[in-house]
Design a protein around this motif. Structure first.
Motif, mmCIF file in Angstrom:
data_model
loop_
_atom_site.group_PDB
_atom_site.id
_atom_site.type_symbol
_atom_site.label_atom_id
_atom_site.label_comp_id
_atom_site.label_asym_id
_atom_site.label_seq_id
_atom_site.Cartn_x
_atom_site.Cartn_y
_atom_site.Cartn_z
ATOM 1 N N ALA A 63 4.934 -20.027 -35.841
ATOM 2 C CA ALA A 63 4.003 -21.120 -35.539
ATOM 3 C C ALA A 63 3.789 -21.277 -34.037
ATOM 4 C CB ALA A 63 4.519 -22.420 -36.149
ATOM 5 N N LEU A 64 4.885 -21.106 -33.246
ATOM 6 C CA LEU A 64 4.734 -21.201 -31.792
ATOM 7 C C LEU A 64 3.860 -20.075 -31.241
ATOM 8 C CD1 LEU A 64 8.358 -22.250 -30.707
ATOM 9 C CD2 LEU A 64 6.293 -23.664 -30.761
ATOM 10 N N ILE A 65 4.101 -18.882 -31.764
ATOM 11 C CA ILE A 65 3.265 -17.751 -31.306
ATOM 12 C C ILE A 65 1.801 -17.984 -31.666
ATOM 13 C CG2 ILE A 65 2.832 -15.292 -31.627
ATOM 14 C CD1 ILE A 65 5.838 -14.925 -32.036
ATOM 15 N N TRP A 66 1.583 -18.501 -32.858
ATOM 16 C CA TRP A 66 0.195 -18.772 -33.287
ATOM 17 C C TRP A 66 -0.455 -19.851 -32.424
ATOM 18 C CZ3 TRP A 66 -1.816 -23.151 -36.048
ATOM 19 C CH2 TRP A 66 -3.146 -22.975 -36.496
ATOM 20 N N LEU A 67 0.307 -20.900 -32.107
ATOM 21 C CA LEU A 67 -0.249 -21.932 -31.242
ATOM 22 C C LEU A 67 -0.446 -21.441 -29.815
ATOM 23 C CD1 LEU A 67 1.818 -25.047 -32.476
ATOM 24 C CD2 LEU A 67 -0.594 -24.506 -32.943
ATOM 25 N N GLY A 68 0.448 -20.583 -29.341
ATOM 26 C CA GLY A 68 0.307 -20.044 -27.980
ATOM 27 C C GLY A 68 -0.898 -19.130 -27.817
ATOM 28 N N SER A 69 -1.344 -18.570 -28.937
ATOM 29 C CA SER A 69 -2.540 -17.707 -28.846
ATOM 30 C C SER A 69 -3.805 -18.506 -28.554
ATOM 31 C CB SER A 69 -2.715 -16.922 -30.140
ATOM 32 O OG SER A 69 -2.955 -17.816 -31.236
ATOM 33 N N GLY A 70 -3.696 -19.801 -28.574
ATOM 34 C CA GLY A 70 -4.862 -20.625 -28.290
ATOM 35 C C GLY A 70 -5.101 -20.875 -26.808
ATOM 36 N N PHE A 71 -4.196 -20.463 -25.942
ATOM 37 C CA PHE A 71 -4.409 -20.627 -24.509
ATOM 38 C C PHE A 71 -5.366 -19.546 -23.998
ATOM 39 C CE2 PHE A 71 -0.372 -22.852 -25.093
ATOM 40 C CZ PHE A 71 -0.574 -23.991 -24.337
ATOM 41 N N TYR A 72 -6.248 -19.943 -23.106
ATOM 42 C CA TYR A 72 -7.193 -18.990 -22.496
ATOM 43 C C TYR A 72 -7.569 -19.499 -21.104
ATOM 44 C CZ TYR A 72 -10.848 -22.384 -23.713
ATOM 45 O OH TYR A 72 -11.603 -23.526 -23.830
ATOM 46 N N ILE A 73 -8.157 -18.621 -20.291
ATOM 47 C CA ILE A 73 -8.549 -18.930 -18.906
ATOM 48 C C ILE A 73 -10.035 -18.626 -18.750
ATOM 49 C CG2 ILE A 73 -8.241 -18.371 -16.470
ATOM 50 C CD1 ILE A 73 -5.359 -17.694 -17.066
ATOM 51 N N VAL A 74 -10.765 -19.582 -18.212
ATOM 52 C CA VAL A 74 -12.192 -19.408 -17.913
ATOM 53 C C VAL A 74 -12.331 -19.055 -16.436
ATOM 54 C CG1 VAL A 74 -14.473 -20.469 -17.936
ATOM 55 C CG2 VAL A 74 -12.792 -21.071 -19.697
ATOM 56 N N ASP A 75 -12.933 -17.917 -16.146
ATOM 57 C CA ASP A 75 -13.089 -17.452 -14.760
ATOM 58 C C ASP A 75 -14.085 -18.319 -13.995
ATOM 59 O OD1 ASP A 75 -11.340 -15.413 -15.321
ATOM 60 O OD2 ASP A 75 -12.931 -14.022 -15.916
ATOM 61 N N GLN A 76 -14.005 -18.209 -12.662
ATOM 62 C CA GLN A 76 -14.920 -18.935 -11.807
ATOM 63 C C GLN A 76 -16.351 -18.415 -12.001
ATOM 64 O OE1 GLN A 76 -14.138 -21.527 -9.929
ATOM 65 N NE2 GLN A 76 -16.260 -21.799 -9.277
ATOM 66 N N GLY A 77 -17.313 -19.323 -12.120
ATOM 67 C CA GLY A 77 -18.696 -18.942 -12.376
ATOM 68 C C GLY A 77 -18.997 -18.713 -13.840
ATOM 69 N N SER A 78 -18.012 -18.941 -14.724
ATOM 70 C CA SER A 78 -18.215 -18.738 -16.157
ATOM 71 C C SER A 78 -17.990 -20.054 -16.881
ATOM 72 C CB SER A 78 -17.267 -17.661 -16.701
ATOM 73 O OG SER A 78 -17.488 -16.419 -16.048
ATOM 74 N N ARG A 79 -18.358 -20.043 -18.150
ATOM 75 C CA ARG A 79 -18.141 -21.192 -19.028
ATOM 76 C C ARG A 79 -17.550 -20.689 -20.341
ATOM 77 N NH1 ARG A 79 -19.121 -22.846 -14.794
ATOM 78 N NH2 ARG A 79 -20.569 -24.491 -14.146
ATOM 79 N N GLY A 80 -16.685 -21.525 -20.928
ATOM 80 C CA GLY A 80 -16.092 -21.188 -22.214
ATOM 81 C C GLY A 80 -16.766 -21.947 -23.342
ATOM 82 N N VAL A 81 -17.276 -21.209 -24.327
ATOM 83 C CA VAL A 81 -17.957 -21.813 -25.468
ATOM 84 C C VAL A 81 -16.978 -21.813 -26.649
ATOM 85 C CG1 VAL A 81 -19.935 -21.688 -27.020
ATOM 86 C CG2 VAL A 81 -20.167 -20.985 -24.622
ATOM 87 N N VAL A 82 -16.546 -22.988 -27.082
ATOM 88 C CA VAL A 82 -15.566 -23.136 -28.155
ATOM 89 C C VAL A 82 -16.314 -23.325 -29.471
ATOM 90 C CG1 VAL A 82 -13.612 -24.465 -28.996
ATOM 91 C CG2 VAL A 82 -13.941 -24.163 -26.534
ATOM 92 N N LEU A 83 -15.973 -22.474 -30.450
ATOM 93 C CA LEU A 83 -16.601 -22.524 -31.767
ATOM 94 C C LEU A 83 -15.528 -22.830 -32.799
ATOM 95 C CD1 LEU A 83 -18.843 -19.319 -31.536
ATOM 96 C CD2 LEU A 83 -19.465 -21.680 -30.979
ATOM 97 N N ARG A 84 -15.786 -23.813 -33.644
ATOM 98 C CA ARG A 84 -14.868 -24.178 -34.730
ATOM 99 C C ARG A 84 -15.522 -23.810 -36.045
ATOM 100 N NH1 ARG A 84 -12.846 -30.125 -34.415
ATOM 101 N NH2 ARG A 84 -11.848 -29.164 -32.574
ATOM 102 N N PHE A 85 -14.992 -22.758 -36.633
ATOM 103 C CA PHE A 85 -15.571 -22.189 -37.854
ATOM 104 C C PHE A 85 -17.052 -21.849 -37.634
ATOM 105 C CE2 PHE A 85 -12.133 -24.921 -39.539
ATOM 106 C CZ PHE A 85 -11.321 -23.926 -40.067
ATOM 107 N N GLY A 86 -17.381 -21.348 -36.426
ATOM 108 C CA GLY A 86 -18.741 -20.920 -36.117
ATOM 109 C C GLY A 86 -19.639 -21.997 -35.561
ATOM 110 N N LYS A 87 -19.164 -23.252 -35.523
ATOM 111 C CA LYS A 87 -19.967 -24.356 -35.008
ATOM 112 C C LYS A 87 -19.531 -24.687 -33.593
ATOM 113 C CE LYS A 87 -21.274 -29.145 -35.953
ATOM 114 N NZ LYS A 87 -21.077 -30.316 -36.839
ATOM 115 N N HIS A 88 -20.531 -24.910 -32.706
ATOM 116 C CA HIS A 88 -20.228 -25.222 -31.317
ATOM 117 C C HIS A 88 -19.571 -26.588 -31.215
ATOM 118 C CE1 HIS A 88 -21.501 -26.745 -27.201
ATOM 119 N NE2 HIS A 88 -20.717 -25.707 -26.934
ATOM 120 N N VAL A 89 -18.412 -26.605 -30.540
ATOM 121 C CA VAL A 89 -17.664 -27.847 -30.379
ATOM 122 C C VAL A 89 -17.797 -28.372 -28.966
ATOM 123 C CG1 VAL A 89 -15.374 -28.911 -30.527
ATOM 124 C CG2 VAL A 89 -16.054 -27.163 -32.185
#
Length: 397
Positions: A63-89
Motif C-alpha cells: 500500500a505504501l509503494i502504491w501511494l508513493g507512486s502518486g508523487f510527481y514533479i512538474v517542470d518549470q514552464g510546464s503544467r500538470g493535468v490531473v485526470l481521475r478516471f479520464g475526467k479532468h480534475v
C-alpha cells in the motif's frame, strides 16, 4: 460446483464471511511462500507443514509503494493535468505534487513554453541541410491572377493547457490547416509584386493575426509566436520569363531616373532663362516708357518755345534735322564757284573721316547739334586740294 470464498455462490445465498476470505488468502500465501522442513519422526517422503507469514506488513508495504507512486514533479514552464478516471480534475503548477495513484488518477505534463514549428510549402530533413518542396501547399494564386511559390515557417507555443488537451485531436494538423488557409487568404488579396518584394513583412503580419483569430475561435489553446516567409518566387516553369520581366522593369525604373535627372538639370536652366527674359522685357518696357515720357516732355517744351517764337523755332528745328540727316550720309558737296571743274579730292579719306566721326559720335553720345567732322579740318582739306589742282594747271600751260 465448488464454492469460492470471497465471491457470491451460485444460488446467490448472500455474501460470504470476511473471516473465511482472509483465512483462505492466508493459506494461499503460506503455500506459496512456505518452506519445506522435514520432521524427524515423520514418514519418509512426507512434506512438512508450511509456516505462516505476516500478511498485514506485506499488504502495508504494498500500500505504501502504491501511494508513493502518486508523487510527481512538474517542470518549470510546464503544467500538470490531473485526470481521475479520464475526467479532468485540476491543473497543477510547477513543483513537486501528489495525486491518487493509478488507476484512479493519472497525470500528463504539458510544456507551455516550448516553441514548436510548422513548415508549410516545404519539409526539412532531420540531420540534413536539404529540404523538399510541397507544391500542393506552396503554390498560391494572387489578386492579379498570378501564381507564386511561397514557403512559410510558423512558430507557436501553448497558452491554455485545458484547450490544448481537450479541444484538439491533433494540434499540429490544426495549426497547419489554419496557417495554409490564412496565408492563402492574405496572398489572394495582394498583388504579386507586393508579395514578392516590398510587402513580405506585411503579408506575414496579416497572416499571423488572422491565424491567431481563427485558432482562438476554435479554442485550440495555441499562441502564434512568429510567421516567417522562407522563400517567395514565381514557379520554376516561368522563372526565366519572370526574370526578363523584372529586368525590363528595372530598365524602366533606370530610364525614369535618368529622365528625372535630365529634367532636374534642364528645368532650372529653362526657368532661369525665362526669368531673365522676363526681367529684360520688364527693363525694355521701362526704357521705352521712359523714352516716350521724355519725348513727350521735350515736345511740350518745344511747343512752349514754338508758341513764343514760331519762326525761330521752325528754322532751328529745320537746321537740326538737316544736320542730323547729312551727318549720316555718304555724299560729299563741293563748291565749284571760283575754281576749275576738275578737282582732285581725297574722297576715301573724307569718307573715312566722316565714318570715324559718326562712330565716335555714336559711341561718345555726341549731341546732334555738333557736326560729325570739324569744319576747320574739312576746309583745310578742300584748300589743299584746290592749290594742288591750280599748280598742275600752271605746269600744263
Amino acid at each position: 460446483m465448488k464454492k469460492f470464498p470471497g465471491f457470491w455462490n451460485k444460488n446467490n445465498e448472500g455474501p460470504p464471511d470476511l473471516d473465511e476470505v482472509f483465512k483462505d488468502l492466508n493459506q494461499k500465501l503460506n503455500r506459496l511462500f512456505g518452506s519445506n522442513k522435514g520432521g524427524q519422526g515423520g514418514p519418509r517422503g512426507t512434506a512438512p507443514a508450511p509456516q505462516s507469514l505476516p500478511v498485514a506488513p506485506i499488504l502495508g508495504l504494498v500500500a505504501l509503494i502504491w501511494l508513493g507512486s502518486g508523487f510527481y514533479i512538474v517542470d518549470q514552464g510546464s503544467r500538470g493535468v490531473v485526470l481521475r478516471f479520464g475526467k479532468h480534475v485540476e491543473t497543477t503548477m510547477p513543483g513537486p505534487r501528489w495525486h491518487l495513484p493509478f488507476p484512479i488518477e493519472t497525470v500528463e505534463n504539458v510544456n507551455l513554453e516550448q516553441v514548436r514549428t510548422i513548415e508549410m510549402g516545404y519539409r526539412s530533413y532531420e540531420g540534413e541541410s536539404g529540404r523538399s518542396k510541397e507544391l500542393r501547399e506552396s503554390l498560391m494564386l494572387t489578386d492579379d491572377e498570378n501564381i507564386i511559390d511561397l514557403q512559410v515557417a510558423v512558430q507557436y507555443n501553448l497558452k491554455s493547457v485545458e484547450d490544448y488537451q481537450f479541444s484538439n485531436r491533433s494540434t499540429e494538423e490544426s495549426v497547419r490547416g489554419v496557417a495554409e488557409t490564412a496565408i492563402r487568404e492574405v496572398v489572394g488579396k495582394s498583388k504579386m509584386d507586393f508579395v514578392l518584394y516590398e510587402g513580405r513583412d506585411d503579408v506575414a503580419a496579416k497572416a499571423k493575426k488572422l491565424m491567431q483569430d481563427m485558432l482562438d475561435r476554435y479554442q485550440s489553446g495555441v499562441n502564434i509566436v512568429n510567421v516567417t516567409m522562407q522563400n517567395a518566387q514565381p514557379p520554376e516553369q516561368v522563372q526565366a520569363a519572370f526574370d526578363d520581366a523584372v529586368k525590363a522593369k528595372q530598365d524602366l525604373e533606370r530610364q525614369k531616373n535618368e529622365g528625372q535627372a535630365y529634367a532636374n538639370d534642364v528645368i532650372p536652366k529653362a526657368r532661369g532663362t525665362a526669368s531673365r527674359l522676363a526681367e529684360e522685357a520688364a527693363g525694355y518696357k521701362l526704357r521705352v516708357e521712359n523714352e516716350a515720357k521724355g519725348n513727350a516732355d521735350r515736345f511740350e517744351q518745344i511747343l512752349a518755345q514754338y508758341n513764343k517764337a514760331p519762326e525761330v523755332t521752325r528754322q532751328r528745328l529745320y537746321l537740326d534735322a538737316q544736320e542730323h540727316v547729312l551727318s549720316n550720309t555718304s555724299k560729299v558737296l563741293v563748291d565749284q564757284k571760283g575754281g576749275n571743274s576738275l578737282l582732285y579730292l581725297p574722297l576715301d579719306k573724307l569718307m573715312s573721316m566722316s565714318g570715324a566721326g559718326n562712330n565716335a559720335g555714336a559711341s561718345a553720345s555726341v549731341p546732334s547739334d555738333k557736326p560729325a567732322v570739324e569744319p576747320q579740318a574739312e576746309t583745310s582739306v578742300l584748300d589743299r586740294s584746290r592749290d594742288a589742282m591750280r599748280s598742275r594747271d600752271r605746269e600744263y600751260r
